[in-house]
Design an enzyme around this catalytic site. Structure first.
Site, short mmCIF file in Angstrom:
data_model
loop_
_atom_site.label_atom_id
_atom_site.label_comp_id
_atom_site.label_asym_id
_atom_site.label_seq_id
_atom_site.Cartn_x
_atom_site.Cartn_y
_atom_site.Cartn_z
CD GLN A 100 -0.49 -29.67 -23.22
OE1 GLN A 100 -1.46 -29.78 -23.97
NE2 GLN A 100 0.74 -30.00 -23.59
CE1 TYR A 181 -3.34 -25.59 -31.25
CE2 TYR A 181 -1.84 -26.94 -29.96
CZ TYR A 181 -2.84 -26.83 -30.92
OH TYR A 181 -3.33 -27.95 -31.54
NE ARG A 228 4.67 -31.48 -25.50
CZ ARG A 228 4.06 -32.27 -26.38
NH1 ARG A 228 3.04 -31.84 -27.09
NH2 ARG A 228 4.46 -33.50 -26.54
N GLY A 314 3.56 -41.11 -26.67
CA GLY A 314 2.31 -40.68 -27.27
C GLY A 314 1.52 -41.85 -27.80
NE ARG A 315 -0.33 -40.97 -34.01
CZ ARG A 315 -0.99 -41.07 -35.16
NH1 ARG A 315 -0.97 -42.20 -35.83
NH2 ARG A 315 -1.65 -40.04 -35.65
#
Length: 358
Positions: A100, A181, A228, A314-315
């Protein structure tokens, strides 16, 4: 037990996937001070290669792109060598690696970058965020507004980073256009006050994202590129306006990006299913969807509803290197240790137990 839709094979770009799970990108802040990933990083991603599509944490495409301490880069020969070890480990364990590319823009502090310069952004507007630095939390400063020449240089940086990722053995790259971002900053009217061709209208605010995606696709092939997006995501001081403003922005953007025929669209979704459905109807290739707060039983819901092709984890994957086996066999899951998410060594990174040791 998750439904059978998760276990169907799928072709994503040049990658053949055995199922519909993937590793979602998650910042872990464990690179060397120069941004080179080390052996622990290779082990971490290799442990999770059974997820098939392994999308790395955000990797800065330039010194300007770094925001946090000890995040990895992909713009020097040393970075390439470090990521080659990661790619080799993932491939040896049967996975495919997408790196990424994350330029943080204004979500940075000079103390955290190798050149210690002022952060850059579409406009000189601070994110007003607390940034952890080696000397403790500090507020993100007012960034320097990128000139037109700076914007073109940044696009070249993305090209170079994408080529470097492929040179390192990665199967592709994901462009990070989400989570507050740099690319997201260009899309957001509260972060982008430009009056030139990169600001103002929906079309102009979309221009930088489209140009980055086009350049990266030209450099390494569109079928090696994902992107993304996170409509309405309020991270990093972003406020994209009301529902109709957000829909107008992203329907235009996704429509333009769809023409590039990228490998996938990765949506970090916060709840507008009507907008998500419009993406699914517009996008010609794979759609990946991550939702906050999904339960184990809900992992396949978007695939079952026809809204997604792949469900990145993810987690769940962070704390369970063998998450695929655990889901297939309905085994119990490890819990995440929140104190070890960022920085440090093996603890909370490569030492989560797998079923044979649990």
């Amino acid at each position: 037990m998750t439904t059978s839709s998760l276990w169907q094979p799928f072709t994503l770009g040049r990658v053949e996937l055995a199922h519909r799970l993937a590793l979602a990108p998650m910042t872990r802040s464990r690179a060397n001070p120069d941004g080179t990933p080390g052996p622990l990083t290779a082990r971490y991603y290799g442990q999770r290669a059974s997820l098939g599509l392994v999308i790395t944490e955000g990797v800065q495409p330039s010194a300007d792109g770094q925001g946090y301490l000890n995040t990895p880069g992909i713009y020097t020969p040393e970075h390439v060598a470090g990521w080659r070890e990661v790619a080799d480990e993932v491939h040896a364990s049967g996975g495919a690696l997408y790196i990424q590319l994350m330029h943080v823009g204004r979500v940075s502090h000079p103390d955290n970058t190798p050149h210690h310069r002022q952060p850059v952004a579409p406009s000189a507007i601070s994110a007003e965020q607390d940034m952890f630095t080696a000397t403790g939390p500090q507020k993100t400063p007012v960034p320097r507004e990128l000139s037109i020449d700076d914007i073109q240089t940044t696009i070249v940086d993305f090209r170079h980073a994408a080529a470097s990722a492929i040179a390192a053995g990665a199967d592709g790259v994901e462009i990070h256009g989400a989570n507050g971002y740099l690319l997201h900053q260009f899309l957001s009217p509260n972060a982008n006050h430009r009056t030139d061709s990169y600001g103002g209208s929906v079309k102009n605010r979309s221009r930088f994202v489209i140009e980055v995606a086009r350049a990266v696709a030209e450099e390494i092939g569109a079928d090696r590129v994902g992107i993304r997006l996170s409509p309405s995501m309020p991270l990093g001081g972003i406020d994209e306006g009301d529902t109709e403003q957000v829909r107008a922005q992203y329907r235009h953007l996704v429509g333009e990006l769809a023409g590039l025929n990228l490998a996938y669209l990765h949506v970090h979704h916060v709840g507008d299913d009507e907008l998500l459905r419009s993406f699914r109807d517009t996008w010609p290739t794979a759609v990946l969807v991550v939702r906050y707060g999904r339960s184990r039983e809900q992992i396949s819901d978007d695939i079952d509803a026809g809204l997604a092709d792949v469900a990145p984890l993810g987690r769940f994957a962070l704390a369970n290197p063998d998450i695929v086996e655990r889901l297939r066999t309905d085994a119990p899951l490890n819990e995440v240790d929140p104190t070890t998410l960022y920085g440090g060594g093996e603890a909370g990174y490569t030492d989560y137990p797998v079923l044979t040791r649990a």
